[in-house]
Write a protein that holds these residues in place. Structure first.
Motif, PDB file in Angstrom:
ATOM      1  N   VAL A   1       0.860  -1.077   0.207  1.00 11.28           N
ATOM      2  CA  VAL A   1       0.004   0.107   0.008  1.00 11.28           C
ATOM      3  C   VAL A   1       1.138   1.226  -0.067  1.00 11.28           C
ATOM      4  CG1 VAL A   1      -1.877   1.230   1.436  1.00 11.28           C
ATOM      5  CG2 VAL A   1      -2.049  -1.047   1.201  1.00 11.28           C
ATOM      6  N   THR A   2       0.699   2.005  -1.203  1.00 11.73           N
ATOM      7  CA  THR A   2       1.656   3.356  -1.241  1.00 11.73           C
ATOM      8  C   THR A   2       1.081   4.620  -0.831  1.00 11.73           C
ATOM      9  OG1 THR A   2       1.219   3.834  -3.528  1.00 11.73           O
ATOM     10  CG2 THR A   2       2.924   2.132  -3.192  1.00 11.73           C
TER      11      THR A   2
ATOM     12  N   ILE B   1      -3.113   6.040  -1.871  1.00  9.40           N
ATOM     13  CA  ILE B   1      -4.083   6.551  -0.789  1.00  9.40           C
ATOM     14  C   ILE B   1      -4.579   8.015  -1.164  1.00  9.40           C
ATOM     15  CG2 ILE B   1      -4.418   7.232   1.656  1.00  9.40           C
ATOM     16  CD1 ILE B   1      -2.152   5.315   2.548  1.00  9.40           C
ATOM     17  N   LEU B   2      -3.305   8.646  -1.832  1.00 10.45           N
ATOM     18  CA  LEU B   2      -3.870   9.922  -2.479  1.00 10.45           C
ATOM     19  C   LEU B   2      -4.972   9.804  -3.677  1.00 10.45           C
ATOM     20  CD1 LEU B   2      -0.659  12.066  -3.096  1.00 10.45           C
ATOM     21  CD2 LEU B   2      -2.661  12.551  -1.580  1.00 10.45           C
TER      22      LEU B   2
ATOM     23  N   ILE C   1      -8.008  13.719   3.425  1.00  8.78           N
ATOM     24  CA  ILE C   1      -7.370  12.648   3.403  1.00  8.78           C
ATOM     25  C   ILE C   1      -7.067  11.902   4.782  1.00  8.78           C
ATOM     26  CG2 ILE C   1      -4.939  13.364   3.373  1.00  8.78           C
ATOM     27  CD1 ILE C   1      -4.281  11.184   1.391  1.00  8.78           C
ATOM     28  N   GLY C   2      -7.749  10.629   4.686  1.00 10.80           N
ATOM     29  CA  GLY C   2      -7.472   9.864   6.101  1.00 10.80           C
ATOM     30  C   GLY C   2      -7.827   8.261   5.926  1.00 10.80           C
ATOM     31  N   ARG C   3      -8.222   7.822   7.240  1.00  6.75           N
ATOM     32  CA  ARG C   3      -8.520   6.368   7.151  1.00  6.75           C
ATOM     33  C   ARG C   3      -9.394   5.679   6.339  1.00  6.75           C
ATOM     34  NH1 ARG C   3      -9.250   5.054  13.036  1.00  6.75           N
ATOM     35  NH2 ARG C   3     -10.370   7.141  13.412  1.00  6.75           N
ATOM     36  N   PRO C   4     -10.730   6.494   5.937  1.00  6.08           N
ATOM     37  CA  PRO C   4     -11.431   5.955   5.004  1.00  6.08           C
ATOM     38  C   PRO C   4     -10.696   5.451   3.562  1.00  6.08           C
ATOM     39  CG  PRO C   4     -12.524   7.679   6.094  1.00  6.08           C
ATOM     40  CD  PRO C   4     -11.238   7.633   6.475  1.00  6.08           C
TER      41      PRO C   4
END
Ligand code: AMP
Ligand code: ZN
Ligand code: FE
Ligand code: FE
Length: 280
Positions: free
Chosen positions: A121-122, A126-127, A136-139
């Motif tokens: 997972v990079t 996530i971005l 930007i966060g855990r979801p």
């Protein structure tokens, strides 16, 4: 339904965690017959210009600039709404930018921990998952874990990896409710305690009055009738403005459809009036 103009003072767009971009949200507002709407994204004002511009095009009476700041009191989440702040104020923008930086650093840390756990997972993934969201966060981490097949549901991503106490959990930097109130006041905005029936409590509303709190959100899908009654008493006793809204995030993502909660038009008038008293 009376002939009074209808308003909704609590909504979210794709700049935070809503499903609609500002233009579409405003079109919906016009469609359901709202005269006034406030866009109150979490910790960002990035969609306000677009929302306000589109409000003019659609002939709404006003799109009120708003924000919903996340804060924490004794490990408990407290949301403070801000209305009519100068959202181009350099210090205000600086603070919001710092929150975002903190979120980015946190996402970077979570990616690194997941990689150490052997999961591919990079940070960039996530971005990408965050898309246009400034929050930007855990979801979004959960979405990557799900998309890559490491988990079979968002819930599993939290339970296995990113919920508090799990290996890839990284705590979030949080300001205090007092600081949130002050930030809004310094930008000339009107600070309002969001949904005390969901996060926070009535005594804490009273406590924040001496820090300059000017309103309380009485009408919200997660404020029970009992709590609404208590909040109305508190508001009248301490001279707080009573506000309300649906906290609309999109169909299936919200407890109430856009514009579906009766909020007195007077709330909007009082907010407008209060802005001149706000600046400290
Ligand atoms: P963040 O602000 O990045 O910490 O993410 C908070 C969001 O994650 C919340 O708004 C919830 O939607 C979601 N969330 C937090 N804890 C859990 C949990 N234990 N299970 C499922 N979703 C959660
Ligand atoms: Zn939200
Ligand atoms: Fe909230
Ligand atoms: Fe909200």
């Amino acid at each position: 339904m009376t002939g009074e103009k209808r308003i909704d003072l609590h909504t979210h767009t794709t700049c935070s965690d809503g499903i609609y971009p500002p233009e579409q949200l405003i079109e919906k507002a016009a469609f359901v017959g709202l005269s006034v709407i406030s866009v109150t994204d979490h910790d960002t004002v990035a969609c306000l210009d677009r929302a306000i511009e589109h409000g003019k095009r659609m002939g709404l009476e006003e799109v009120v600039p708003g924000v919903e700041l996340s804060s924490e009191e004794n490990k408990h989440e407290v949301h403070i709404l801000g209305y009519y702040m100068d959202y181009q104020d350099p210090d205000f923008l600086k603070a919001l930018r710092a929150f975002r930086e903190e979120r980015l650093n946190r996402a970077r840390k979570m990616a690194r921990i997941l990689q150490d756990l052997g999961l591919d997972v990079t940070f960039d993934e996530i971005l990408m998952a965050a898309g246009s969201s400034m929050n930007i966060g855990r979801p979004h981490v959960a979405k990557v874990l799900l998309d890559k097949g490491y988990v079979s549901s968002t819930q599993e991503a939290f339970d296995k990896y990113i919920a508090e106490g799990r290996p890839a959990y990284v705590p979030k930097f949080k300001i205090s409710p007092e600081e949130a109130v002050e930030l809004i006041l310094r930008a000339g905005g009107v600070p309002v305690y969001a949904h005390p029936g969901k996060t926070g409590d009535p005594d804490h509303v009273i406590y924040l009055v001496k820090y300059g709190l000017m309103g309380v959100e009485v009408w919200h899908p997660e404020n029970s009738p009992e709590i609404q009654k208590v909040l109305i008493e508190i508001a009248d006793r301490f001279g707080l403005i009573k506000t309300g809204g649906t906290d609309f995030h999109g169909e299936g993502r919200s407890k109430a459809p856009l514009g579906s909660i009766d909020v007195p038009y007077e709330s909007y008038i009082e907010l407008k009036r209060a802005r001149s008293r706000a600046k400290i």
